[in-house]
Design an enzyme around this catalytic site. Structure first.
Site, short mmCIF file in Angstrom:
data_model
loop_
_atom_site.label_atom_id
_atom_site.label_comp_id
_atom_site.label_asym_id
_atom_site.label_seq_id
_atom_site.Cartn_x
_atom_site.Cartn_y
_atom_site.Cartn_z
N ARG A 60 -104.45 -51.49 -120.92
CA ARG A 60 -104.51 -50.83 -122.25
C ARG A 60 -103.96 -48.87 -123.24
O ARG A 60 -102.93 -49.22 -123.39
CB ARG A 60 -105.99 -50.48 -123.18
CG ARG A 60 -107.04 -49.36 -122.22
CD ARG A 60 -108.58 -49.85 -122.50
NE ARG A 60 -108.84 -51.31 -121.82
CZ ARG A 60 -110.41 -51.86 -122.01
NH1 ARG A 60 -111.67 -51.10 -122.94
NH2 ARG A 60 -110.39 -52.46 -120.94
N LYS A 84 -111.02 -51.78 -106.84
CA LYS A 84 -112.49 -53.52 -107.36
C LYS A 84 -112.59 -53.58 -105.61
O LYS A 84 -111.69 -53.51 -105.26
CB LYS A 84 -111.17 -54.68 -107.82
CG LYS A 84 -110.52 -54.24 -109.26
CD LYS A 84 -109.42 -54.84 -109.86
CE LYS A 84 -108.58 -55.20 -111.16
NZ LYS A 84 -109.71 -55.17 -112.08
N1 BES Z 1 -106.18 -56.18 -114.83
C1 BES Z 1 -107.69 -57.00 -115.28
C2 BES Z 1 -107.69 -57.77 -116.24
C3 BES Z 1 -108.10 -58.87 -115.21
C4 BES Z 1 -109.14 -59.62 -114.99
C5 BES Z 1 -107.15 -59.84 -115.29
C6 BES Z 1 -108.76 -60.69 -113.81
C7 BES Z 1 -106.81 -60.90 -114.65
C8 BES Z 1 -108.01 -61.75 -113.82
C9 BES Z 1 -107.87 -55.24 -116.13
O1 BES Z 1 -107.25 -53.95 -115.52
C10 BES Z 1 -109.13 -55.10 -115.99
O2 BES Z 1 -109.69 -54.37 -114.68
N2 BES Z 1 -110.74 -55.08 -116.69
C11 BES Z 1 -111.21 -54.72 -116.52
C12 BES Z 1 -112.17 -53.84 -117.67
C13 BES Z 1 -113.08 -53.10 -117.90
C14 BES Z 1 -113.35 -52.38 -116.44
C15 BES Z 1 -113.49 -52.75 -119.16
C16 BES Z 1 -112.64 -55.87 -116.64
O3 BES Z 1 -111.98 -56.05 -117.32
O4 BES Z 1 -113.29 -55.91 -115.46
MN MN Z 2 -108.09 -52.91 -114.06
#
Ligand code: BES
Ligand code: MN
Ligand code: ZN
Length: 498
Positions: free
Chosen positions: A348, A274
């Site tokens: 997931r 990230k």
């Molecule tokens: N933990 C994140 C989701 C999240 C984002 C929680 C902002 C709280 C605030 C999750 O693991 C994630 O990174 N999801 C990705 C999924 C994508 C790669 C399909 C996302 O939402 O960008």
């Molecule tokens: Mn994630």
């Protein structure tokens, strides 16, 4: 923890909290709402006008009293004959926050019924929260949360009011635990320390004598047990993963629910790293796990006649030479294979293991997972409304009604079948990412693949509401909010009266 009490007497000395509302049809027409406490409103209204009071939500005005030390006016918004419980909860919470550093306060707000007393008690106790554990030189400058809260009403002698207070105290205690876990930095909250903190709380809640049992699978047991999702996500970290399992078995059991909470103690995104800006918020990626642990503890403390199993798959999603690569294939508990196209879609994967495991318990009345699963949730519903997805509309309706009762905002979201094909993988049973548009629903559809159609299942995506990155409001502090605990508790309570 602040203490809660009931009163119906006169208040002399001390601090009182009363409501202030406005009439939208009359310019500057304010109403003081002090419930069963009589005040000299004429002088006070003149002073309030002078101070420019509006009575809007989250407005706090303090005026030195004559018979009392201080009168705190908390905004109730537009004047109503009967105020919504959530309005009272938030107004009480805002006042409690504004009274940090005070020893005691009497909350005299409109209490049409005992549920209103309950809401004020909950709001005040939830507002009386601080997280200063990691302060050193600045710790002594910090104000302590409001210590003693008295609720003024005509119901103070009623057993129902006493029970409502006890319930509010339990809600506050465990919501504060959930918030503490979320706020604890990942340097101090690893999968292992998470399980140890919970084991200690379970012990102090009475442990086996309260019907509670904790068990933990370590990384060796997870590997040999076939938990490929938890291992795959956790293998890039020096802090190895865990699967925490708590059971609550009451003497008499009328229903049986399983809760599963996403417990990523820090989500860097793994090899799909990230951006640095904002990454610190990913210490909150274990909010689902914390919420289900808090909920089972609250349910056990209330001795509800409902069996609960809580599962928290815990892992740290890190970058290393051992981290899962995009294109790696993992095998989820139970045998389904997943091509990990994006290691940042890790929640997931750990949930899939735990969902399959949770369904080994027969004749569940419901299975609920709670997760900070997608950024798409925040895009769709904002930071204060959580999403509900389901394979069972009747169960979802029960959740939404429990959410309304508890004052937490949840909104139903679909799981459109046509999006499922985007999760097909050319090499494995499915891929961990699919169509980008509707990302929250795609994540829900991924989880649905691991749920037996006959098991009533709910997926709660709390990505936005779990962690408050803007200002405090109502009973909600900055940082971990504790969202989902009250709705899960209410869902279980409502299931026995239905
Ligand atoms: N933990 C994140 C989701 C999240 C984002 C929680 C902002 C709280 C605030 C999750 O693991 C994630 O990174 N999801 C990705 C999924 C994508 C790669 C399909 C996302 O939402 O960008
Ligand atoms: Mn994630
Ligand atoms: Zn995550």
């Amino acid at each position: 923890m602040s203490t809660l009490a009931l009163t119906d007497g006169a208040v002399t000395g001390g601090v009182i909290v009363v409501g202030l509302s406005f009439n939208p049809n009359k310019a500057s027409a304010l109403t003081i709402e002090s419930g069963t406490l009589t005040l000299d409103t004429r002088t006070l209204l003149a002073q309030l006008k002078e101070l420019g009071a509006t009575g809007k939500h989250d407005e706090i005005i303090k005026i030195p009293g004559t018979r009392t030390k201080l009168i705190v006016f908390t905004g109730l918004g537009q004047m109503q004959k009967v105020y919504a419980h959530e309005t009272l909860r938030r107004a009480a919470g805002a006042a409690a926050r504004a009274l940090a550093g005070s020893d005691e306060a009497t909350f005299a707000l409109p209490t049409a019924n005992i549920e209103a007393v309950a809401a004020i008690a909950e709001g005040a106790a939830l507002g009386a929260y601080a997280f200063d554990e990691f302060r050193g030189s600045t710790k002594s400058e910090r104000k302590l949360p409001l210590a003693k809260i008295a609720i003024h009403s005509k119901f103070s002698k009623k057993i129902e009011a006493k029970n409502a207070l006890k319930r509010a105290q339990i809600i506050a205690k465990y919501t504060h635990l959930v918030r503490d876990l979320i706020n604890t930095p990942p340097s101090h909250l690893t999968p292992d320390t998470f399980t140890k903190k919970i084991a200690a709380v379970v012990k102090s809640a009475g442990g086996a004598s309260a019907g509670l049992k904790v068990s933990v699978l370590n990384e060796k047991q997870l590997k040999s047990g076939g938990y490929g999702g938890i291992i795959g996500v956790g293998q890039g970290s020096a802090n190895p993963p865990r699967l925490l399992h708590i059971t609550y078995t009451p003497e008499k059991s009328l229903r049986k629910f399983a809760f599963v909470g996403k417990g990523i103690t820090f989500d860097t995104g793994g090899l799909a790293l990230k951006p640095a800006a904002g990454m610190e918020a990913m210490k909150s990626d274990m909010s689902g796990a914390a919420a289900v642990c808090g909920a089972i503890l609250a349910i056990a403390s209330l001795k509800l006649p409902v069996s609960i199993e809580a599962w928290a798959p815990l892992a740290e999603n890190m970058v290393s030479d051992n981290a899962t690569r995009p294109s790696d294939v993992i095998t989820i508990y139970g045998g389904k294979t997943v091509e990990v196209l994006n290691p940042d879609a890790e929640g997931r994967l750990v949930l899939a293991d735990a969902l399959v495991k949770a369904q080994e318990t027969k004749s569940l009345d419901g299975l609920v997972d709670v997760a900070t699963l997608t950024g798409a949730q925040v895009v769709a519903l904002g930071t204060r409304t959580s999403a509900v997805m389901t394979n069972n509309e009747a169960f979802s309706a029960q959740l939404l009604s429990a959410a309304t009762d508890s004052g937490e905002a949840f909104w139903p979201m679909p799981l459109p079948q046509e999006l499922r094909a985007s999760l097909d993988s050319p090499v494995a049973d499915l891929a961990n990412i699919g169509e980008r548009m509707g990302g929250m629903l795609v994540a829900g559809l991924f989880l649905k693949d691991f749920v037996k159609p006959e098991v009533p299942w709910l997926h709660l995506d709390i990505a936005g509401p779990a962690y408050n990155e803007s200002g405090a409001h109502g009973y909600t502090p900055v940082g971990g909010t504790g969202v989902a605990l009250r709705t899960l508790l209410r869902l279980v309570e409502n299931s026995i009266i239905r």
